[in-house]
Write a protein that holds these residues in place. Sequence first.
Motif, PDB file in Angstrom:
ATOM      1  N   GLN A 237      -8.377  -3.533   2.602  1.00 55.78           N
ATOM      2  CA  GLN A 237      -7.724  -2.506   3.414  1.00 55.78           C
ATOM      3  C   GLN A 237      -7.017  -3.117   4.626  1.00 55.78           C
ATOM      4  OE1 GLN A 237      -7.156   0.046   1.527  1.00 55.78           O
ATOM      5  NE2 GLN A 237      -7.891   1.595   2.975  1.00 55.78           N
ATOM      6  N   ARG A 240      -3.795  -4.399   3.390  1.00 55.39           N
ATOM      7  CA  ARG A 240      -2.901  -3.273   3.115  1.00 55.39           C
ATOM      8  C   ARG A 240      -2.271  -2.739   4.412  1.00 55.39           C
ATOM      9  NH1 ARG A 240      -3.668  -1.070  -1.477  1.00 55.39           N
ATOM     10  NH2 ARG A 240      -5.942  -1.250  -1.380  1.00 55.39           N
ATOM     11  N   PRO A 301      -3.260  -5.069  -2.878  1.00 50.87           N
ATOM     12  CA  PRO A 301      -1.993  -4.952  -2.147  1.00 50.87           C
ATOM     13  C   PRO A 301      -0.943  -5.867  -2.762  1.00 50.87           C
ATOM     14  CG  PRO A 301      -3.850  -5.297  -0.649  1.00 50.87           C
ATOM     15  CD  PRO A 301      -4.351  -5.560  -2.030  1.00 50.87           C
TER      16      PRO A 301
END
Length: 821
Positions: A237, A240, A301
Amino acid sequence: MEATLEKPKTQSKNRTIRRVAVLGSGIMGSRIAAHFANVGVDVLLLDIVPKEPNAAEQAKGLTTDSPLVRNRIVNDAFQTMLKASPASLYSAKFASRIKLGNFDDNLSEIATYDWIIEVVVERLDVKRSVYERVEQFRKPGTLITSNTSGIPMHLLAEGRSDDFRRNFCGTHFFNPPRYLRLLEIIPLADATGPDTDPAVIDFLMNYGSLYLGKTTVLCKDTPGFIANRLGIQSLIQTIRVAEDMGLTVEEVDKLTGPVVGRPKSGTFRLSDVVGLDTTVNVAGNLVKMEHDESRASFELPASVQKLMENKWLGDKTGQGYYKKSKDATGKTEIQALDLKTFEYKPSQKVKFATLEGTKAIDNLRKRFPVLLAGTDKAGEFYRRTFADGFQYATHRIPEISDELYRIDAAITAGFGWQVGLFETWDAIGVRKGVELIEAQGKKPAQWVYDMLDAGIESFYRVDSGKKQYYDIPSKSYKTIPGTEAFIILENLRGDGPSQNVVWKNADASIYDLGDGILNVEFRSKMNTFGQGVSEALMKGVAMAEKDFRGLVIGNDSAEAFSAGANLGTLFMFAVEQEFDEVNLMIAQFQNMMMRLRYSSVPVVVAPHTLTLGGGCEAVLHSDRAVAHAETYMGLVEVGVGLIPAGGGTKEMAARASDLYQTGDPELNILQNIFMNIATAKVSTSAQEAREMNYLRSTDQIVLNRSSLIAEAKQAAVELAENGYTQPKPRTDIKVQGKTGIALFKAGISAMRMGRYISDHDLKIADKLAYVICGGDLSSPQTVSEKYLLDLEREAFLSLSGEKKTLERIQSLLTGGKPLRN
């Protein structure tokens, strides 16, 4: 177990671990074997037999019948482990505790081993085939565990005997096993046969904590267990968000490093070190979890996908998010990947206004609210990533853990974070954290709202010096299990007035630990010895002698027990040529060390991590040291152009004197000590500190850092109760005089001729030789401590006036780097 290691207060009636078999000698297997050797266990390390000889073996006429060929895989892995840096072994000589072999010739030997740990390739079919063979030889009742990082226990145990299943579970070490503190314990719970015996789990939880020095975390048999589930989600995350915000690789690593209490590697550098393929493999399993409402957060990603296509996996392939290259002059430079163009560019230094605003905030927990309030890109990055991490963790209870403290324990011990997710959330306020999550269009789990509705405003609290967590089912606080015997100074200190703190100044506090024992804790930058710390030490001795029966010197710092003396004041006086003031400083420092040594109550010092210069001298003058296994100790003053003068040179001369035995080559003993100081050698472990004579055979080595202060307190109590007698100043230190000086001068002159040292190094070494040999004496004889302390002070004073010494001190003060001029 080795006598050098701290023993448990109780031992299981049914199990004693003397011998461990490790099946699989790869990076994890060989290093797990090394750590068991560290704690005194005999280890059998096995791997497969090669299918055929390699070219070098064929050239020698060797076949698969040759032991050299049959053990090549395990031998090569073992040698790689021995050469690796940082070292996996506390001492090189511990390698003799590991026996090597192969599955075909040596697997039958596991019948005589107490614990079998499987660490083969992460494939279910391979692991099952190993277990099939293990059951042919394994003695009933023997522990059998897997180091799998994610394969469910019930799949691994399928088809195994009832006895195998009762003694089987997951024991997931993190790499490198010696240094990362997490050990996840994953019981087998499956309707198709017997579950793991609860007594086995209790034993492993205790053994991992006490003998292996681990934070043992009980996990459920869920994908990724706890640490990888939360850690990989956070890593992906973060990548990302970085892509979405247009942040650079260097910017993200700066934002996710020490400023938020995480390792210097940050996010992208960590990915390179771990290997992108490893991250992708774990994420690939986790993204399949249909029951996880946030499983999309494990989707790769764009930059990760592109790196995988290019096979730029990180350090193992020579490039990933970073790579090393040569510039036009041939100098090595670090290049960082541009996430937009996918080209490498020279790595850039990073600045954010939000980070600049936190430089003066040393307390990590007080730093978080400021970081999250930032109005620049850094503040936005923190709000997005923290909110995501908080909400994800709440929804994993009770799926992966019934208790929130286990999540924090796993993420801190497994990934080297100083504070966990719920601890971070507490630092900004639970209500504020909920607002942060809702501002990102998400919601935490319902139990968080229920907690706040009940008037409970924090996930943790401290009660009577013990840390408690919010227990969701009972909606009440409970003490974290297994921590009852720990003494954590942070918990005694609190944010406000504390009855345990009996005295304090800006740099130090004195605590009443109970049972008549005081503790002096210093909290200066890197715990250096300045006026505030020195005042606290002298005050602590005086208070202990008046109203208590013992003194502990210890702290909870993550970085250093003490990096030595604060050089700023010395530099100021030396530059101004105020040598009377320098002389007074040294005399006062020596007097403080002698005060520790000759107090009327026992003084126990509890070193850990960096223990340098004056920090080392404090240990040398204790009645007993209780050291954490990861203690990096040394007298390093030559690095700033000086010699140890807080009694360090004197004390090492005294220890050499005590080691002399009739017929021993005395100068060899002294020469080893001299070279350690002259080269500023620092031990790589507490065990090596013992081999260098910085720790004595009577000093303790403790593996679990959390128990260090408690063990030091117990040592002080024992010394007091055994009838502590105040020692007398020594007058019996045997020194070598001119004989030793001549030998040492010949050696260091040869080093200068070989250009291993500079002229200034030569001058410092000459001074050191003069002091440690007792000065210009015509023959070996005995001298007093005071005599050697005076020599120390004179040599130190002389060197402090040298221009090159001042240059070295200035380099360290201004750039943090030693200068060898």
